[in-house]
Design an enzyme around this catalytic site. Structure first.
Site, PDB file in Angstrom:
ATOM      1  CD  GLN A 198      -2.838   1.148   2.352  1.00  0.00           C
ATOM      2  OE1 GLN A 198      -2.536   1.224   3.529  1.00  0.00           O
ATOM      3  NE2 GLN A 198      -4.074   0.960   1.945  1.00  0.00           N
ATOM      4  CG  LEU A 243       0.933   8.690   7.394  1.00  0.00           C
ATOM      5  CD1 LEU A 243       0.975   8.046   6.029  1.00  0.00           C
ATOM      6  CD2 LEU A 243       0.143   7.863   8.360  1.00  0.00           C
ATOM      7  CD  GLU A 247      -7.508   7.482   4.824  1.00  0.00           C
ATOM      8  OE1 GLU A 247      -6.529   6.706   4.743  1.00  0.00           O
ATOM      9  OE2 GLU A 247      -8.640   7.182   4.446  1.00  0.00           O
TER      10      GLU A 247
HETATM   11  C1  LIG Z   1       2.587   6.405  10.196  1.00  0.00           C
HETATM   12  C2  LIG Z   1       1.632   5.278  10.251  1.00  0.00           C
HETATM   13  C3  LIG Z   1       0.291   5.509  10.554  1.00  0.00           C
HETATM   14  C4  LIG Z   1      -0.601   4.465  10.641  1.00  0.00           C
HETATM   15  N1  LIG Z   1      -1.889   4.748  10.964  1.00  0.00           N
HETATM   16  C5  LIG Z   1      -2.761   3.727  11.096  1.00  0.00           C
HETATM   17  C6  LIG Z   1      -4.087   3.986  11.493  1.00  0.00           C
HETATM   18  O1  LIG Z   1      -4.473   5.110  11.723  1.00  0.00           O
HETATM   19  N2  LIG Z   1      -4.932   2.963  11.634  1.00  0.00           N
HETATM   20  C7  LIG Z   1      -4.538   1.700  11.416  1.00  0.00           C
HETATM   21  O2  LIG Z   1      -5.359   0.804  11.584  1.00  0.00           O
HETATM   22  N3  LIG Z   1      -3.276   1.425  11.028  1.00  0.00           N
HETATM   23  C8  LIG Z   1      -2.379   2.398  10.861  1.00  0.00           C
HETATM   24  N4  LIG Z   1      -1.092   2.135  10.474  1.00  0.00           N
HETATM   25  C9  LIG Z   1      -0.672   0.765  10.252  1.00  0.00           C
HETATM   26  C10 LIG Z   1      -0.370   0.084  11.548  1.00  0.00           C
HETATM   27  O3  LIG Z   1       0.202   0.970  12.461  1.00  0.00           O
HETATM   28  C11 LIG Z   1       0.604  -1.051  11.396  1.00  0.00           C
HETATM   29  O4  LIG Z   1       0.228  -1.833  10.365  1.00  0.00           O
HETATM   30  C12 LIG Z   1       0.608  -1.881  12.642  1.00  0.00           C
HETATM   31  O5  LIG Z   1       1.003  -1.079  13.704  1.00  0.00           O
HETATM   32  C13 LIG Z   1       1.503  -3.073  12.555  1.00  0.00           C
HETATM   33  O6  LIG Z   1       1.547  -3.647  13.847  1.00  0.00           O
HETATM   34  P1  LIG Z   1       2.249  -4.999  14.140  1.00  0.00           P
HETATM   35  O7  LIG Z   1       1.994  -5.311  15.548  1.00  0.00           O
HETATM   36  O8  LIG Z   1       1.875  -6.000  13.143  1.00  0.00           O
HETATM   37  O9  LIG Z   1       3.771  -4.718  13.915  1.00  0.00           O
HETATM   38  P2  LIG Z   1       4.722  -3.546  14.400  1.00  0.00           P
HETATM   39  O10 LIG Z   1       4.031  -2.546  15.202  1.00  0.00           O
HETATM   40  O11 LIG Z   1       5.465  -3.126  13.209  1.00  0.00           O
HETATM   41  O12 LIG Z   1       5.674  -4.260  15.390  1.00  0.00           O
HETATM   42  C14 LIG Z   1       6.627  -5.159  14.965  1.00  0.00           C
HETATM   43  C15 LIG Z   1       7.358  -5.629  16.174  1.00  0.00           C
HETATM   44  O13 LIG Z   1       8.176  -6.715  15.814  1.00  0.00           O
HETATM   45  C16 LIG Z   1       9.464  -6.509  16.286  1.00  0.00           C
HETATM   46  N5  LIG Z   1      10.375  -7.203  15.419  1.00  0.00           N
HETATM   47  C17 LIG Z   1      10.499  -7.084  14.095  1.00  0.00           C
HETATM   48  N6  LIG Z   1      11.460  -7.885  13.659  1.00  0.00           N
HETATM   49  C18 LIG Z   1      11.952  -8.528  14.738  1.00  0.00           C
HETATM   50  C19 LIG Z   1      12.982  -9.477  14.939  1.00  0.00           C
HETATM   51  N7  LIG Z   1      13.726  -9.932  13.944  1.00  0.00           N
HETATM   52  N8  LIG Z   1      13.220  -9.907  16.175  1.00  0.00           N
HETATM   53  C20 LIG Z   1      12.503  -9.455  17.211  1.00  0.00           C
HETATM   54  N9  LIG Z   1      11.525  -8.559  17.078  1.00  0.00           N
HETATM   55  C21 LIG Z   1      11.264  -8.112  15.849  1.00  0.00           C
HETATM   56  C22 LIG Z   1       9.623  -5.041  16.255  1.00  0.00           C
HETATM   57  O14 LIG Z   1      10.623  -4.619  17.122  1.00  0.00           O
HETATM   58  C23 LIG Z   1       8.271  -4.587  16.735  1.00  0.00           C
HETATM   59  O15 LIG Z   1       8.222  -4.628  18.129  1.00  0.00           O
HETATM   60  C24 LIG Z   1      -0.177   3.158  10.379  1.00  0.00           C
HETATM   61  C25 LIG Z   1       1.141   2.931  10.052  1.00  0.00           C
HETATM   62  C26 LIG Z   1       2.044   3.975   9.977  1.00  0.00           C
HETATM   63  C27 LIG Z   1       3.455   3.724   9.597  1.00  0.00           C
END
Ligand SMILES: Cc1cc2nc3c(=O)[nH]c(=O)nc-3n(C[C@H](O)[C@H](O)[C@H](O)COP(=O)(O)OP(=O)(O)OC[C@H]3O[C@@H](n4cnc5c(N)ncnc54)[C@H](O)[C@@H]3O)c2cc1C
Ligand code: SF4
Ligand code: SF4
Ligand code: FES
Ligand code: FES
Lengths: 594, 259, 257
Positions: free
Chosen positions: A235, A251, A254
């Site tokens: 995306q 970012l 939105e």
């Molecule tokens: C600026 C921005 C705004 C956004 N706004 C929205 C919104 O308004 N609404 C919405 O629904 N979504 C939004 N999103 C999307 C959403 O935030 C993300 O998709 C979501 O937070 C992903 O969460 P997650 O828990 O999957 O992974 P992440 O939050 O990316 O966490 C990944 C975790 O894995 C750990 N990790 C990664 N690799 C390793 C490794 N090799 N070993 C150990 N640990 C590791 C990292 O340290 C981290 O702790 C936004 C994203 C961005 C960038």
């Protein structure tokens, strides 16, 4: 070397929203849980999410309902979504949001004391529960303090996984990690492993993602035999910051458009009226991104190659209350007062819809004992993610994966055995970069990879660009084999980057391969040589696996077929909630007339 | 914008290199670009000269609170501190780690202690599960507290911790903020005032307000959290008139300290 | 090679001294100025209280002597003392002044991120500083004083039964106004006004008036420090003015008779 593994029932790679929610669920089931994270607790990429959590609470629009949310999500995903995931998601999201509130999250409120919801692109109703423009922070802070108060969960901050271990029966059994601060190696053994390591937006040059988003979990699992799906779907968020260069890609939520921001091209034309007269600025992200891209291509871009976004007509008080972070961000980083001036925006890499193929109910992958949730997993968002559906995804499927993994771990007897040789092999691989004399600089390889991907597999692709891209990638990967590291093991970012880049190279290959395979334009995937949606292509998800020879194998997986009652929803041009609302309105008008 | 005056100029930046045992400031050259922040400069050095230069960062947009350090002796977020501010004043830029915490390496401090404190604080304990009815007026105050990005710059600057190393007696401003947030939550059922005084150690703060000064989220920590907490302590321990007026009975009995 | 995985354990030493930039070297200017101003004010106040027997010049009453308790009660010694301890201790226990004198006089810390001058530090954990918790009682008493200040300010317009305006009348009026601002922007009052509530609306019985009052006081409270300074200088100036009148060194220009 000390290779005494640390034993846990459930090992969670990732402390973003998904990982933390999974940990809570697993601990609730009585499992002993370890949570690993590349940065400190509460700093994961999730903290940056701004807009809100999409959940059909119906606090402002009583016509909203889960079927309406379902309709919106499937439609935005161009029907590549796994409808079972969407259905679970839309039904459970409201409960997950309320649960956060029970744990201490403080959402914005309506006048009658309920959770406030804001409109967002391509949602039928006002649906995003939010906290100003820092909802992700609220979510992760709430989970963070909940985790801190939960026994049975051990958090390992700055412990980075480089490899997933399988046992002799091919079941997930543990992971190899290094600790960032002192470079020590930690070996975990676990009955179940959950990958919640986020997306891989850093593969691209202009990106809203943090340095962590290198797709480690997906790449590591892929190498261990897990299946990746929908990798072509990346995306591009329409509104990233453009200027100054240091903030390029950061970012602009939105929410700015949700709160009434308007887009203009350099000729002061509100071009979205042309591309989507119905939803205008609040159209789906793929549509808005492409529209901006097209305007720039047609020479109607702003000085630094974007579009103007203007919210100043809302007045300073409103903007500062509703979008305080945005206001600050521009004032501080770009010397620009958004309450008075318009500002430049351009598409930025934002989210990866693809990822590990999982079972809808449990998040189980094709490897026994390996689960995935959050951005790492594929299926919920299909061809395009609806804003706000990610944070909800983390909560709904984080919990589901946590529960399933804990249940599986309880079923699995004994401790998982790790083979000494694979540990030793990994240890040697991880230390290898220090042994390479005058090797490649990982920072440079990373920059070149980003350039490559932005050029050949960016917002606009074609068969030739993708094939070229794969060729270049092949050469880059070869050079990357000689990436080297300087200095010691203590907190050495250059060394860590070597593995990040390796993971990104793997995923980049999968993106290019998947994109070449999908011969149509659908959702975020826009091919100039196949500019239209092809119903045949829309019936398959592209699944990739890594063969033992290091080659990618591609296969088709039919998109799950919706049962007739859900299918029927889409016979209507509008979502069920909107339909009900209109019917009600016309009935009211009718009775008034009588 | 003041962009182009500084563009392309090479300027020196001094960065602390070393660990808890030894270290020194080293000079590097960076090429200025418009709007460059100190974090950009540090990452530039990392990319071009010192790949192993240790620094924490995540968001580059002042959202995550990872990049706290000291620039010219002032606690700051590296991603929010502009290079041109210093260039304009003709000041050299010196970057070092936060001083209050032990150094792991270069710009990276060991801030685990803060999380240990966070773990000790009794969690939010509502009377009943959500949905809650909470009005905008009632969450207004909490919102400010919840803006905190846990950069711990306030913990860094607070002289009780910085100069007197009293983390064992005083939890520090970040956690006063947390306690205020919990205590003022309309639905929290715990009586936290004794905790604020005993475990929290609010008496150690002498309201000199440096924490509020450095807070990148511009939270008025002293005025809106610490002083109100002190007033609540005064209610409980220093106000015989009030006790007489209300009778102790209307207060929930103080809880035993958390284990 | 990095075969050995043993590392020197993290030590808890501070990093070596960092070079300070030019602007940081002038941090001491503020505490010195503040410290001097406060010290002079205290000295002047003590002089008024202990070395002056009365503070009245016709219809003007020096703020140090208002209300004129000493005279009413016919206490011959230190007439100002019977009142002046209230505002002095009010200010001494004021959150804002505390911040200023901790910084300026005690150097704890002299300025932010500048090393504390004291090695032994107990904050406000023990007497006498722990008594600052009684600040609210000085607030209660000060409200009484403020009422009398207004009364005396109005007296300032009463020139032997006839309304008139002299420079002194205006000084006294503004003095009362500024002291009111200072007093009612007090943190203790902010707390009592509504800061002590956790919920402004959840119990419908509770008057929402408390919320609005709290909001207003909070607004004022943001400028408490500013009011602290101007009211201090104004009181000072007014007292000096009245003193000079009493000593016959100047004459009160009458603006309206
Ligand atoms: C600026 C921005 C705004 C956004 N706004 C929205 C919104 O308004 N609404 C919405 O629904 N979504 C939004 N999103 C999307 C959403 O935030 C993300 O998709 C979501 O937070 C992903 O969460 P997650 O828990 O999957 O992974 P992440 O939050 O990316 O966490 C990944 C975790 O894995 C750990 N990790 C990664 N690799 C390793 C490794 N090799 N070993 C150990 N640990 C590791 C990292 O340290 C981290 O702790 C936004 C994203 C961005 C960038
Ligand atoms: S006001 Fe209190 S908490 Fe804040 S820096 Fe000063 S002493 Fe520390
Ligand atoms: S209160 Fe402010 S300075 Fe302290 S940790 Fe939070 S954001 Fe940082
Ligand atoms: S990098 Fe996130 S606050 Fe600076
Ligand atoms: S008078 Fe300053 S806080 Fe009360």
């Amino acid at each position: 070397m000390n290779i005494d593994p640390l034993h846990y029932d459930v090992l969670i790679v990732g402390a973003g929203g998904a990982g933390l929610r999974a940990a809570l669920a697993a601990a609730e089931e009585g499992a002993r849980v370890a949570v690993l994270s590349k940065s400190l607790l509460g700093k994961a990429h999730t903290v940056m999410a701004e807009g809100g959590i999409a959940a059909a609470l119906g606090n402002l629009d009583p016509y909203d309902s889960f079927d309406t949310h379902f309709y919106d999500t499937m439609k935005a995903g161009h029907f590549l979504n796994n409808y079972r995931m969407v259905s679970l998601y839309t039904q459970e999201a409201p409960d997950r949001v309320l649960e956060l509130e029970t744990w201490g999250a403080v959402f914005d409120r309506t006048e009658d004391g309920r959770i406030m919801q804001r409109p967002f692109g391509a949602h039928s109703f006002r649906r995003l529960a939010h906290v100003g423009d820092s909802t992700g922070k609220e979510l992760i802070r709430t989970l963070e303090y909940k985790i801190l108060a939960t026994k049975r969960v051990d958090v390992y901050p700055e412990v980075i996984t480089t490899r997933l271990f399988l046992d002799d029966n091919g079941r997930a059994a543990g992971a190899f990690c290094y600790q960032r601060d002192d470079g020590r190696f930690l070996i975990f053994s676990a009955h179940a492993v959950i990958m919640a390591s986020g997306g891989w937006g850093r593969v691209y040059k202009v990106s809203s993602n943090s340095w962590e988003s290198t797709g480690d979990g997906a790449a590591i699992s892929f190498r261990a035999g897990a299946e990746l799906m929908d990798m072509e779907m990346v995306q591009f968020h329409p509104t990233g910051m453009v200027w100054p260069p240091g903030v390029r890609g950061i970012l602009v939520t939105e929410g700015v458009r949700g709160e009434g921001g308007l887009l203009f091209n350099s000729q002061n034309e509100r071009f979205m009226l042309r591309y989507d007269p119905e939803r205008k600025e609040l159209s789906a992200r793929d549509v808005v991104s492409r529209s901006i891209f097209r305007e720039v291509q047609a020479g109607r871009g702003t000085p630094h190659g974007g579009a103007w976004l203007d919210i100043s007509h809302k007045g300073p008080a409103y903007i500062k209350r509703k979008l305080p972070t945005m206001y600050e961000q521009f004032l501080k980083l770009a010397d620009l007062d958004i309450t008075r001036e318009r500002f430049e925006v351009a598409p930025t890499t934002h989210y990866t819809m693809g990822g590990l193929r999982v079972e809808a109910e449990t998040g189980a992958t094709n490897i026994e004992g390996l689960y995935a949730c959050g951005e790492t997993a594929a299926g919920l968002h299909g061809g395009n993610r609806l804003g706000g559906n990610s944070l909800g995804d983390l909560l709904v499927f984080g919990r589901r994966a946590g529960l399933a993994a804990a249940a599986y771990a309880a079923r699995r007897p004994g401790t998982s055995s790790l083979s000494y040789s694979s540990i030793e092999e990994e240890r040697r691989r991880v230390l290898a970069p220090f042994a390479i004399e005058s090797g490649e600089n990982p920072y440079l390889i990373h920059a070149q990879l980003q350039q490559l991907m932005s050029t050949y597999a960016g917002i606009m692709r074609s068969g030739t660009s993708l094939t070229d891209g794969l060729g270049h990638l092949e050469r880059l990967s070869e050079r990357a084999n000689r990436m080297s590291a300087d200095g010691g093991l203590h907190f050495n970012p250059g060394w860590g980057l070597v593995f990040d880049v390796q993971n990104m190279l793997t995923l980049a290959r999968a993106i290019l391969t998947g994109a070449r395979e999908r011969r149509e334009s659908r959702g975020a995937h826009w091919r100039t040589d196949y500019p239209d949606e092809d119903p045949e292509e829309g019936r398959r998800n592209i699944v990739q696996t890594l063969g033992p020879d290091g080659r990618i194998k591609v296969r088709d997986e039919p998109v799950p077929e919706m049962p007739p009652d859900l299918r029927r929803l889409f016979d209507d041009p509008v979502s069920p909630g909107v339909k009900r609302q209109r019917e009600e309105a016309s009935r009211a008008r009718g009775s008034e007339g009588a | 914008m003041t962009e182009d005056g500084f563009r392309g100029r090479e300027v020196p930046i001094w960065i602390f290199r070393g660990d808890g045992l030894s270290g020194e400031e080293r000079q590097y050259m960076v090429e200025l670009s418009p709007g460059m922040v100190v974090l950009d400069a540090v990452l530039y050095v990392q990319q071009h000269e010192a790949p192993d230069l240790a620094v924490r960062w995540n968001c580059k947009a002042a959202h995550c609170g990872s990049c706290g350090a000291e620039v010219n002796g002032r606690p700051r977020l590296l991603c929010k501190t502009r290079m041109d501010d210093y260039m304009r004043r003709n000041e050299a830029v010196h970057v070092g780690p936060m001083k209050t915490f032990p150094v792991i390496r270069d710009l990276v401090p060991d801030i685990r202690k803060n999380y240990e404190i966070a773990r000790r604080i009794p969690p939010f304990t509502p009377a009943h599960p959500a949905p809650f009815q909470l009005w905008p007026e009632d969450v207004e105050r909490l919102k400010e507290f919840r803006r905190c990005i846990e950069c711990f710059l306030c913990q860094d600057v607070c002289h009780v911790l910085r100069d007197h190393h009293r983390l064992d007696h005083y939890m520090g401003p970040r956690f006063m903020l947390k306690l205020a947030e919990l205590d003022m939550h309309p639905l929290d059922t715990r009586d936290r005032t004794p905790y604020v005084r005993r475990e929290g150690g609010v008496d150690w703060c002498n309201v000199t307000r440096c924490c509020s000064d450095v807070c990148p989220e511009a939270i008025a920590i002293t005025e809106n959290a610490i002083i109100p907490l002190k007033e609540r302590v005064a209610d409980r321990y220093f106000d015989p008139i009030r006790d007489f007026w209300r009778g102790r009975s209307r207060r929930p009995a103080p809880e035993p300290p958390e284990k | 090679m990095h075969d050995s995985l043993s590392h020197p354990s993290l030590s808890h030493q501070e990093p070596p001294h960092q070079t300070k930039a030019a602007t940081e070297r002038y941090f001491w200017i503020e505490p010195v100025l503040v410290g001097a101003a406060l010290a002079l004010f205290v000295l002047y106040s003590l002089w008024e209280v202990f070395f002056q027997v009365h503070g009245r010049y016709h219809n003007y009453l020096s703020p140090y002597f208002s209300p004129d308790l000493g005279r009413w009660l016919k206490i011959p010694v230190f007439p100002a003392l019977w009142v002046a301890w209230v505002p002095l201790l009010f200010r001494a226990s004021c959150y804002y002044y505390r911040r200023e004198y901790y910084r300026a006089w005690f150097g704890s810390p002299p300025a932010c991120a500048v090393p504390d001058r004291r090695t032994r530090y107990t904050g406000e954990t023990r007497p006498p500083m722990v008594w600052t918790y009684f600040h609210r009682f000085f607030f209660y008493l000060s409200t009484v004083v403020v009422v009398f200040l207004w009364v005396d300010a109005l007296h300032g317009f009463d020139f032997g039964g006839r309304f008139g305006i002299g420079l002194g009348s205006l000084l006294l009026l503004v003095d009362a106004a500024l002291l009111s601002l200072y007093t009612f922007s007090c943190h203790a009052f902010r707390h009592l006004a509504g800061g002590n509530l956790n919920c402004y609306r959840c119990k419908p019985r509770r008057p929402r008036a408390r919320y609005h009052l709290w909001r207003v006081i909070s607004r004022l409270n943001q400028h408490h420090g500013l009011y602290a300074w101007i009211s201090m200088f104004w009181v000072w100036g007014t007292a000096v003015y009245v003193r000079l009148l009493i000593l016959g060194l100047i004459r009160d220009p009458r603006l309206l008779r």
